[in-house]
Design a protein around this motif. Sequence first.
Motif, PDB file in Angstrom:
ATOM      1  N   LEU A  44     -12.100   4.949  -1.257  1.00 40.13           N
ATOM      2  CA  LEU A  44     -13.478   4.524  -1.541  1.00 40.13           C
ATOM      3  C   LEU A  44     -13.735   4.406  -3.034  1.00 40.13           C
ATOM      4  CD1 LEU A  44     -15.794   6.371   1.005  1.00 40.13           C
ATOM      5  CD2 LEU A  44     -15.587   3.920   0.639  1.00 40.13           C
ATOM      6  N   ILE A  45     -13.217   5.354  -3.794  1.00 35.82           N
ATOM      7  CA  ILE A  45     -13.411   5.302  -5.250  1.00 35.82           C
ATOM      8  C   ILE A  45     -12.758   4.057  -5.832  1.00 35.82           C
ATOM      9  CG2 ILE A  45     -12.764   6.431  -7.434  1.00 35.82           C
ATOM     10  CD1 ILE A  45     -13.192   9.143  -5.908  1.00 35.82           C
ATOM     11  N   THR A  46     -11.552   3.744  -5.390  1.00 36.83           N
ATOM     12  CA  THR A  46     -10.879   2.559  -5.935  1.00 36.83           C
ATOM     13  C   THR A  46     -11.535   1.269  -5.434  1.00 36.83           C
ATOM     14  OG1 THR A  46      -9.133   2.589  -4.239  1.00 36.83           O
ATOM     15  CG2 THR A  46      -8.675   3.716  -6.337  1.00 36.83           C
ATOM     16  N   PHE A  47     -11.975   1.237  -4.161  1.00 37.58           N
ATOM     17  CA  PHE A  47     -12.708   0.056  -3.661  1.00 37.58           C
ATOM     18  C   PHE A  47     -13.907  -0.194  -4.570  1.00 37.58           C
ATOM     19  CE2 PHE A  47     -12.224   0.837   1.256  1.00 37.58           C
ATOM     20  CZ  PHE A  47     -10.862   0.679   1.177  1.00 37.58           C
ATOM     21  N   ALA A  48     -14.732   0.843  -4.706  1.00 40.43           N
ATOM     22  CA  ALA A  48     -15.988   0.712  -5.444  1.00 40.43           C
ATOM     23  C   ALA A  48     -15.733   0.306  -6.895  1.00 40.43           C
ATOM     24  CB  ALA A  48     -16.772   2.014  -5.379  1.00 40.43           C
ATOM     25  N   VAL A  60       0.836  -1.203   0.000  1.00 42.80           N
ATOM     26  CA  VAL A  60       0.000   0.000   0.000  1.00 42.80           C
ATOM     27  C   VAL A  60       0.872   1.255   0.000  1.00 42.80           C
ATOM     28  CG1 VAL A  60      -1.654   1.342   1.370  1.00 42.80           C
ATOM     29  CG2 VAL A  60      -2.040  -1.087   0.977  1.00 42.80           C
ATOM     30  N   ARG A  61       1.968   1.241   0.733  1.00 45.94           N
ATOM     31  CA  ARG A  61       2.886   2.397   0.700  1.00 45.94           C
ATOM     32  C   ARG A  61       3.372   2.650  -0.731  1.00 45.94           C
ATOM     33  NH1 ARG A  61       5.147   0.184   5.763  1.00 45.94           N
ATOM     34  NH2 ARG A  61       4.455   1.552   7.432  1.00 45.94           N
ATOM     35  N   ARG A  62       3.595   1.573  -1.441  1.00 47.51           N
ATOM     36  CA  ARG A  62       4.101   1.696  -2.818  1.00 47.51           C
ATOM     37  C   ARG A  62       3.038   2.217  -3.781  1.00 47.51           C
ATOM     38  NH1 ARG A  62       6.845  -3.174  -6.326  1.00 47.51           N
ATOM     39  NH2 ARG A  62       7.373  -1.897  -8.116  1.00 47.51           N
ATOM     40  N   TYR A  63       1.794   1.712  -3.662  1.00 51.10           N
ATOM     41  CA  TYR A  63       0.756   2.042  -4.640  1.00 51.10           C
ATOM     42  C   TYR A  63      -0.305   3.018  -4.139  1.00 51.10           C
ATOM     43  CZ  TYR A  63       2.819  -1.693  -7.337  1.00 51.10           C
ATOM     44  OH  TYR A  63       3.702  -2.470  -8.031  1.00 51.10           O
ATOM     45  N   GLY A  64      -0.344   3.276  -2.853  1.00 48.97           N
ATOM     46  CA  GLY A  64      -1.320   4.222  -2.306  1.00 48.97           C
ATOM     47  C   GLY A  64      -2.749   3.772  -2.537  1.00 48.97           C
ATOM     48  N   ALA A  65      -3.629   4.719  -2.783  1.00 45.80           N
ATOM     49  CA  ALA A  65      -5.057   4.416  -2.952  1.00 45.80           C
ATOM     50  C   ALA A  65      -5.327   3.491  -4.137  1.00 45.80           C
ATOM     51  CB  ALA A  65      -5.853   5.710  -3.117  1.00 45.80           C
ATOM     52  N   TRP A  66      -4.417   3.475  -5.130  1.00 42.00           N
ATOM     53  CA  TRP A  66      -4.593   2.575  -6.274  1.00 42.00           C
ATOM     54  C   TRP A  66      -4.672   1.114  -5.846  1.00 42.00           C
ATOM     55  CZ3 TRP A  66      -6.347   4.462 -10.552  1.00 42.00           C
ATOM     56  CH2 TRP A  66      -6.051   5.765 -10.903  1.00 42.00           C
ATOM     57  N   ALA A  67      -4.077   0.787  -4.710  1.00 47.93           N
ATOM     58  CA  ALA A  67      -4.140  -0.584  -4.193  1.00 47.93           C
ATOM     59  C   ALA A  67      -5.589  -1.006  -3.956  1.00 47.93           C
ATOM     60  CB  ALA A  67      -3.337  -0.696  -2.903  1.00 47.93           C
ATOM     61  N   GLY A  68      -6.458  -0.045  -3.691  1.00 43.83           N
ATOM     62  CA  GLY A  68      -7.867  -0.342  -3.454  1.00 43.83           C
ATOM     63  C   GLY A  68      -8.559  -1.008  -4.623  1.00 43.83           C
ATOM     64  N   LEU A  69      -8.006  -0.885  -5.824  1.00 46.18           N
ATOM     65  CA  LEU A  69      -8.597  -1.570  -6.981  1.00 46.18           C
ATOM     66  C   LEU A  69      -8.605  -3.082  -6.796  1.00 46.18           C
ATOM     67  CD1 LEU A  69      -7.072   0.496  -9.933  1.00 46.18           C
ATOM     68  CD2 LEU A  69      -9.485   0.414  -9.231  1.00 46.18           C
ATOM     69  N   LEU A  70      -7.709  -3.590  -5.937  1.00 45.07           N
ATOM     70  CA  LEU A  70      -7.650  -5.038  -5.680  1.00 45.07           C
ATOM     71  C   LEU A  70      -8.347  -5.430  -4.383  1.00 45.07           C
ATOM     72  CD1 LEU A  70      -4.010  -5.807  -6.855  1.00 45.07           C
ATOM     73  CD2 LEU A  70      -6.156  -6.198  -8.075  1.00 45.07           C
ATOM     74  N   ALA A  71      -9.167  -4.542  -3.855  1.00 45.29           N
ATOM     75  CA  ALA A  71      -9.873  -4.832  -2.604  1.00 45.29           C
ATOM     76  C   ALA A  71     -10.862  -5.984  -2.749  1.00 45.29           C
ATOM     77  CB  ALA A  71     -10.601  -3.577  -2.107  1.00 45.29           C
ATOM     78  N   TRP A  72     -11.221  -6.358  -3.942  1.00 47.70           N
ATOM     79  CA  TRP A  72     -12.166  -7.445  -4.182  1.00 47.70           C
ATOM     80  C   TRP A  72     -11.530  -8.831  -4.071  1.00 47.70           C
ATOM     81  CZ3 TRP A  72     -11.041 -10.848  -8.031  1.00 47.70           C
ATOM     82  CH2 TRP A  72     -10.102 -10.442  -8.978  1.00 47.70           C
TER      83      TRP A  72
END
Length: 149
Positions: A128-132, A93-105
């Motif tokens: 939240l945007i990347t999670f969704a 997450v430190r490396r990719y930041g919020a973009w990591a949320g795209l793999l929250a699924w």
Amino acid sequence: MDTIITTLAAHGGIGMFCAAFLAGTFLPFASEAVLLALLAAGTNPVELLIWGTAGNTLGGLFNYGVGSMGREEWIARWTKVAPDKLERGKQWVRRYGAWAGLLAWVPVIGSVITVALGFLRVNLLYSLITFATGKFIRYWLIVRAYIAI
């Protein structure tokens, strides 16, 4: 587990929301079974996509909240995530930041990512945007595959 899935599937969109919420948290639950049961029952796919995405995103937000409490010993105890997995998740997450949320699924890894995003206080709106987005795409692909059959 079959009884829970059957009960949730009997409640249509609300059942999908609940199943998706549970699956979005660190609790072991597969919302895909409820989604497929509801699709087989003829429930509107768009409705299921909306309810599923909303519930799963809120489940990820729950994990983010647990992570934001900021104590690794609490996170390890409540989420049952092994310390080495949590550390790897934090580094990623430190490396990719919020973009990591795209793999929250992704099962298991997604929970580690959402907890780590909260722990590291990554921007909530971007998270939240990347999670969704990631969760919507996953449910959309499942619905598309079902309809194509």
